[in-house]
Design a protein around this motif. Sequence first.
Motif, PDB file in Angstrom:
ATOM      1  N   ASN A  96       0.616  -1.142  -0.088  1.00 35.22           N
ATOM      2  CA  ASN A  96      -0.074  -0.007  -0.027  1.00 35.22           C
ATOM      3  C   ASN A  96       0.852   1.298  -0.210  1.00 35.22           C
ATOM      4  OD1 ASN A  96       0.213   1.051   2.814  1.00 35.22           O
ATOM      5  ND2 ASN A  96      -0.575  -0.951   3.365  1.00 35.22           N
TER       6      ASN A  96
ATOM      7  N   ARG B 251      -8.441  -1.719  -6.193  1.00 36.46           N
ATOM      8  CA  ARG B 251      -7.021  -1.432  -5.665  1.00 36.46           C
ATOM      9  C   ARG B 251      -7.062   0.135  -5.149  1.00 36.46           C
ATOM     10  NH1 ARG B 251      -2.019  -4.124  -5.013  1.00 36.46           N
ATOM     11  NH2 ARG B 251      -0.694  -2.485  -4.048  1.00 36.46           N
TER      12      ARG B 251
ATOM     13  N   TRP C 152      -8.652   0.165  -1.831  1.00 37.04           N
ATOM     14  CA  TRP C 152      -7.734  -0.138  -0.848  1.00 37.04           C
ATOM     15  C   TRP C 152      -6.677   0.563  -0.386  1.00 37.04           C
ATOM     16  CZ3 TRP C 152      -3.163  -2.251  -0.065  1.00 37.04           C
ATOM     17  CH2 TRP C 152      -2.755  -3.422   0.978  1.00 37.04           C
TER      18      TRP C 152
ATOM     19  N   ILE D 252     -11.488  -6.146   5.680  1.00 36.74           N
ATOM     20  CA  ILE D 252     -10.803  -5.727   4.381  1.00 36.74           C
ATOM     21  C   ILE D 252      -9.258  -5.535   4.777  1.00 36.74           C
ATOM     22  CG2 ILE D 252     -10.273  -3.312   3.179  1.00 36.74           C
ATOM     23  CD1 ILE D 252     -13.313  -2.850   3.415  1.00 36.74           C
TER      24      ILE D 252
ATOM     25  N   ALA E 285      -4.036  -7.307  -1.035  1.00 33.81           N
ATOM     26  CA  ALA E 285      -4.342  -6.384  -1.803  1.00 33.81           C
ATOM     27  C   ALA E 285      -5.165  -6.828  -2.978  1.00 33.81           C
ATOM     28  CB  ALA E 285      -3.164  -5.314  -2.108  1.00 33.81           C
TER      29      ALA E 285
END
Length: 193
Positions: free
Chosen positions: A104, A152, A155, A186, A191
């Motif tokens: 991330n 994505r 996320w 989540i 990912a």
Amino acid sequence: MTEKITEPVIDSNDTASIGPDPSLLIVDDDGPFLRRLARAMETRGFVVEIAESVAEGIARAKTKPPKHAVIDLRLGDGSGLDVIEAIRARRDDTRIIMLTGYGNIATAVNAVKLGAIDYLAKPADADEIFSALVQKSGERAELPENPMSADRVRWEHIQRVYEMCERNVSETARRLNMHRRTLQRILAKRAPK
């Protein structure tokens, strides 16, 4: 049946791009991946040391800080960011690549602030890792063929807010106006592509 071991074939172009110090530390808790990557990097001319935990990685960094390092972000006993700090405390010219299956933006920023030069999402292959390790300063990385999907991007936003809230699930859920359990589900997943 025993596995046949052959001598690595070292390409002179690979060794020239590595530089005079071919030392490489690979830290990953996925044993089979770690050994495959170590063999692949040895065939490209690196002198490889491996570690399967944060503690082992820090110990190797203290005794013999490497010129190159490939470090997994999430390890069984902690964060690979601690290994980056240990390397940087002893050597400031190490070229560090951060690997993760839980990539991330927030952790990528932290890794770069601590001294990583690149951040690759798993599964990264040996060619991608080698290219990132020997890329010259100022060179631009190739643009990805597939940009981030909408899932994505969502996320990534959730992960960024989670990091800003110092990994406090309740506070992150409140700020995102999301149920706490939904957020926990989540966060537990990898990912999306």
